[in-house]
Write an enzyme that holds these catalytic residues in place. Structure first.
Site, PDB file in Angstrom:
ATOM      1  N   SER A  98      -9.192  20.540 106.073  1.00  0.00           N
ATOM      2  CA  SER A  98      -7.930  20.417 106.808  1.00  0.00           C
ATOM      3  C   SER A  98      -7.941  21.023 108.201  1.00  0.00           C
ATOM      4  CB  SER A  98      -6.792  21.021 105.997  1.00  0.00           C
ATOM      5  OG  SER A  98      -6.446  20.150 104.945  1.00  0.00           O
ATOM      6  N   ALA A 160      -4.042  10.924  90.817  1.00  0.00           N
ATOM      7  CA  ALA A 160      -5.309  10.898  90.077  1.00  0.00           C
ATOM      8  C   ALA A 160      -6.313   9.925  90.677  1.00  0.00           C
ATOM      9  CB  ALA A 160      -5.049  10.548  88.614  1.00  0.00           C
ATOM     10  N   SER A 364     -16.675  25.379  96.736  1.00  0.00           N
ATOM     11  CA  SER A 364     -15.219  25.305  96.662  1.00  0.00           C
ATOM     12  C   SER A 364     -14.682  25.944  95.388  1.00  0.00           C
ATOM     13  CB  SER A 364     -14.742  23.849  96.762  1.00  0.00           C
ATOM     14  OG  SER A 364     -15.360  23.027  95.800  1.00  0.00           O
TER      15      SER A 364
END
Length: 381
Positions: A98, A160, A364
């Site tokens: 981001s 999803a 992550s």
């Protein structure tokens, strides 16, 4: 879609998970000749990144800049399978998630300077008929509200079927219009302007607006307006279908069904302009330092960009136009963004005093890192 908002990153503690560490007993390595970066900053950050890899993270690169001079530190490995230490040269590229949003906002603000876009104009002026749905009306949402995450648009990235790692495995790509249509299956989250809610849909729409106004692909405008003039050689937005990272890069890891998995290859059309950007610590430090120095956005628009509103009544973090800010414990003001995406987590930003930092983590998986402390150690004198 695994894109992490800045609010999650600057919380005092991220969620702790028990991760077994690789053999990472070597001290972080320092490159670059002696610079004006203070020894105190280097030693604080050296200890911090070593602690991160000892806690179980695969690897960390910390890039410290002060008044144009840079020091790079690294701890851990670039590849879990081979145990290869992180190379110190050439610079290693990562997915920065981001942080891409600050680049989108920067392009929009340049268009504002050129009088091609107005911040308080409805989005429908530029993208007529795009935003129509249950409680959603593009005539009532302004460009400013998109950039500040105050539009109320529904989120597409938590659905999803929107997953960049699994899309890569399936050979599936998405268009921005498809993603907006997916978002509009859901009702508005709130009336425009009434509150803050970090939403990736905002920045997909913002980049679509750039394309409509300029008549050029967003990636071309990004290169023409930012990466080329600022000489950011390792920063680019990969096109749809390009699963690999070009050039030297760290491999990225995430827990998939309880197994630490190499997730370096993802489908970039899923996060697109909201989170598919690839860069290095040196490039990001240069970008944020130049931005705060007024070298990228004209002064009136830069003031608009950096004027943040509190995310909520209890949050010390403010969010402006594509950039967050907070006062660090030492009193320095941090401006920047974070980015979490499959396999990578990046924290980047700068102060007005010419100090900048990027932490690039090729993992992550959550850790018990105190992100505010990391920034304090890296950005305070």
């Amino acid at each position: 879609m695994r894109i992490v908002p800045i609010a999650a990153a600057v919380a005092a503690l991220l969620t702790a998970t028990g991760c077994s560490a690789l053999d990472m007993d070597d001290e972080p390595r320092v490159v670059e000749p002696p610079t004006t970066v203070s020894a105190a900053r280097v030693e604080r950050v050296r200890a911090d990144i070593d602690a991160l890899t000892r806690s179980g993270l695969t690897g960390v690169i910390a890039t410290l800049t002060e008044n144009g001079q840079t020091v790079t530190l690294a701890s851990g490995v670039s590849d879990r399978a081979t145990g290869t230490p992180i190379p110190m040269s050439p610079p290693q590229r990562v997915r920065v998630g981001s942080i891409a949003k600050t680049f989108v906002a920067t392009v929009i603000l340049q268009l504002v300077t050129e009088q091609q876009v107005r911040l308080d104009e409805p989005v429908d002026t530029y993208l007529p008929g795009l935003l129509v749905g249950d409680g959603v009306d593009g005539r009532a949402i302004t460009v400013r509200q998109l950039l500040q995450h105050r539009s109320g648009l529904p989120e597409f990235s938590d659905m999803a079927e929107v997953d960049e790692y699994r899309a890569a495995l399936a050979g599936r790509t998405f268009t921005p219009a498809e993603e907006v249509a997916l978002a509009l299956r859901k009702p508005a989250q709130f009336a425009p302007g009434t509150r803050y809610k970090y939403t990736n849909t905002n920045y997909v729409v913002a980049a679509m607006l750039v394309e409509k106004v300029t008549g050029k692909p967003y990636s071309e405008e990004l290169a023409r307006r930012i990466t080329t003039p600022l000489q950011l050689p390792d920063t680019y937005l990969p096109p749809s279908g390009e699963l690999d990272i070009r050039g030297p890069h760290l491999r990225g890891y995430a827990d998939i069904d309880g197994v630490r998995t190499d997730v370096t290859r993802i489908e970039p059309s899923v996060p697109w302009a909201a989170g598919a950007l690839i860069s290095t610590g040196a490039d990001l430090n240069h970008f944020f330092a130049a931005l705060l120095a007024g070298k990228v956005v004209a002064d009136p628009e830069l003031r608009e960009m950096l004027t943040g509103l509190p995310q909520d009544t209890d949050s010390p973090l403010a969010y402006g136009l594509g950039i967050g800010s907070t006062e660090l414990p030492c009193g320095a003001q941090y401006f920047g963004h974070t980015g979490g995406i499959y396999g990578y987590y990046t924290i980047s930003g700068a102060t007005r005093e010419g100090r900048a930092v990027t932490f690039a983590i090729n993992d992550s998986t959550d850790t018990n890192a105190d992100i505010v402390a990391l920034l304090d150690h890296a950005l305070c004198p």
